[in-house]
Design an enzyme around this catalytic site. Structure first.
Site, PDB file in Angstrom:
ATOM      1  CB  CYS A   1       3.949  25.383 -20.316  1.00  0.00           C
ATOM      2  SG  CYS A   1       4.871  23.634 -19.514  1.00  0.00           S
TER       3      CYS A   1
ATOM      4  CG  HIS B   1       9.214  19.712  -9.347  1.00  0.00           C
ATOM      5  ND1 HIS B   1      10.695  20.960  -9.450  1.00  0.00           N
ATOM      6  CD2 HIS B   1       9.788  18.742  -8.888  1.00  0.00           C
ATOM      7  CE1 HIS B   1      11.671  20.296  -9.601  1.00  0.00           C
ATOM      8  NE2 HIS B   1      10.796  18.479  -9.095  1.00  0.00           N
TER       9      HIS B   1
ATOM     10  CB  CYS C   1      10.124  19.919 -22.113  1.00  0.00           C
ATOM     11  SG  CYS C   1       9.950  21.156 -22.522  1.00  0.00           S
TER      12      CYS C   1
ATOM     13  CG  HIS D   1      16.098  20.992 -10.978  1.00  0.00           C
ATOM     14  ND1 HIS D   1      15.521  20.442 -11.568  1.00  0.00           N
ATOM     15  CD2 HIS D   1      14.564  22.213 -10.528  1.00  0.00           C
ATOM     16  CE1 HIS D   1      14.411  20.590 -12.311  1.00  0.00           C
ATOM     17  NE2 HIS D   1      13.690  22.193 -11.074  1.00  0.00           N
TER      18      HIS D   1
ATOM     19  CD  GLU E   1      15.906  21.794 -17.289  1.00  0.00           C
ATOM     20  OE1 GLU E   1      16.501  22.472 -17.508  1.00  0.00           O
ATOM     21  OE2 GLU E   1      14.426  22.067 -16.843  1.00  0.00           O
TER      22      GLU E   1
ATOM     23  CB  THR F   1      14.521  25.335 -19.304  1.00  0.00           C
ATOM     24  OG1 THR F   1      13.643  24.091 -18.219  1.00  0.00           O
ATOM     25  CG2 THR F   1      15.290  24.383 -20.130  1.00  0.00           C
TER      26      THR F   1
ATOM     27  CB  CYS G   1      11.539  26.374 -20.839  1.00  0.00           C
ATOM     28  SG  CYS G   1       9.382  26.530 -21.822  1.00  0.00           S
TER      29      CYS G   1
ATOM     30  CB  SER H   1       6.853  24.662  -9.027  1.00  0.00           C
ATOM     31  OG  SER H   1       7.148  25.100  -9.814  1.00  0.00           O
TER      32      SER H   1
ATOM     33  CG  ASN I   1       7.672  26.966 -13.603  1.00  0.00           C
ATOM     34  OD1 ASN I   1       6.119  27.407 -13.471  1.00  0.00           O
ATOM     35  ND2 ASN I   1       7.701  25.836 -12.853  1.00  0.00           N
TER      36      ASN I   1
END
Length: 379
Positions: free
Chosen positions: A36, A66, A125, A153, A155, A223, A261, A291, A293
């Protein structure tokens, strides 16, 4: 960047509606997959930093993203990871350069780095920064930030630190619907205080008091979580607080902002569309096992077709054997890589869907498609 992460095969597939046919095999890519904007920017900044400061020690506070392939290439370029054995933040000197990853870093770590006087390169980000803005506002207005995310995590830890830094706000992290249901039960007056405090001890702010801190709630997200689950959790809290305090007073007790996100959502929407357009014998999801996502993409795909979450082309061992991630059955826990046999249908037309998490470069996607063609050809 172009040399390491570009794929001519993937470029051609993008130009032909995401399709690649070889013999009995047809591979389909969704409209959105892989790197992304935020990830591409973070990785590009890391490479630029290494080139800009060739004679200085360059550190990353942790993984830039990740994806083990991307992180290993940065190590090969001479970037040191403070999360690696033998590396310590205390060893950073004023002459050194430190890159902050796309996930961001905690407020305390940032303050420690600033005190050391080193040069900082911030690749956090923009979507993460938006979450931070919202949870700080929650804290200032006296709302507890309920964060849908993974407590360990990077984040989520950074987001939680933003809450504490904003006038000592409170936070609570819920992983999924089951944990959200436990919190909503307590809001409704049906929980045990001691049990609740013990249950969420590692996922809440210091001194968290559910009787005090669950009266006013603001929902936020890591996100990269699954959007449908975040929306469901938000509705659970809306209902619980409405039942407790009345619909007329709901605005005083509940807030929510969409902090998923857009790139994460685009990839989830795109793979749903792909799976709705045709039937697949199997789906391959590519990305780091840590990861978030990517794991959520695999969850979506597994609802429609046999799905294998792999780290890269080496996981496609043979026509009979594949290494893939075995999910942790809804718990945060530690998923593990396992081997499966008989994964590739031995004969007949073979339609395979392939997608990749936001931390996966086109080069890895292209290598997986090529490996699939090698294994399916002549089978």
């Amino acid at each position: 960047m172009s040399r390491d992460y570009h794929s001519e095969l993937v470029t051609r597939m993008r130009e032909t509606d995401g399709r690649h046919a070889v013999g009995r095999l047809t591979v389909h890519l969704p409209r959105e997959f892989g790197f992304c904007y935020g990830v591409d920017r973070a990785v590009d900044y890391a490479y630029q930093t290494r080139r800009r400061f060739p004679d200085r020690t360059v550190y990353l506070t942790g993984e830039i993203i990740h994806n083990s392939h991307v992180n290993d290439r940065l190590r090969e370029a001479g970037v040191r990871f403070l999360s690696d054995p033998g590396q310590r933040l205390e060893d950073v000197a004023a002459h050194d350069v430190v890159i902050l990853p796309a996930f961001g870093v905690s407020v305390s770590d940032l303050e420690r780095l600033e005190r050391r006087g080193c040069t900082l390169v911030d690749t956090t980000c923009g979507s993460v920064l938006n979450v931070w803005k919202n949870v700080r506002q929650y804290a200032r207005d006296g709302f507890t930030a309920v964060i849908h995310g993974k407590a360990r995590h990077e984040e989520t830890r950074a987001t939680a630190s933003q809450v504490l830094a904003a006038d000592g706000g409170a936070y609570l992290i819920v992983l999924d619907r089951d944990e959200a249901a436990e919190v909503c039960e307590y809001i409704g007056g049906r929980g045990d205080r001691a049990g609740f405090v013990a249950r969420f001890d590692d996922a809440s702010s210091p001194g968290f008091d559910p009787d005090r801190d669950l009266r006013r709630v603001g929902l936020a997200n890591q996100t990269t979580m699954l959007m449908s689950e975040s929306l469901a959790i938000g509705e659970m809290f809306r209902q619980a607080l409405g039942d407790r305090y009345g619909a007329a007073s709901l605005e005083k007790h509940y807030r929510a902002f969409d902090t998923i996100c857009s790139a994460t959502q685009d990839r989830q929407d795109a793979v749903r569309m792909l799976l709705g357009e045709r039937a697949f014998q199997l789906v391959i999801v590519i990305g780091g096992y840590n990861s978030s996502n990517t794991r959520n993409l695999a969850r979506i795909c597994a609802e429609r077709a046999p799905t294998y979450h792999i780290a890269g082309p080496s996981c496609l061992v043979s026509r009979d054997r594949i290494r893939h991630l075995l999910p942790a059955n809804g718990a945060e826990g530690r998923p593990r890589e396992v081997a499966a046999h008989g994964w590739l249908p031995p004969a007949g037309p073979l339609a395979v869907g392939v997608t990749a998490g936001a931390s996966t470069p086109d080069s890895i996607v292209g290598q997986v498609v090529t490996r699939l063609a090698e294994l399916a050809g002549g089978a």
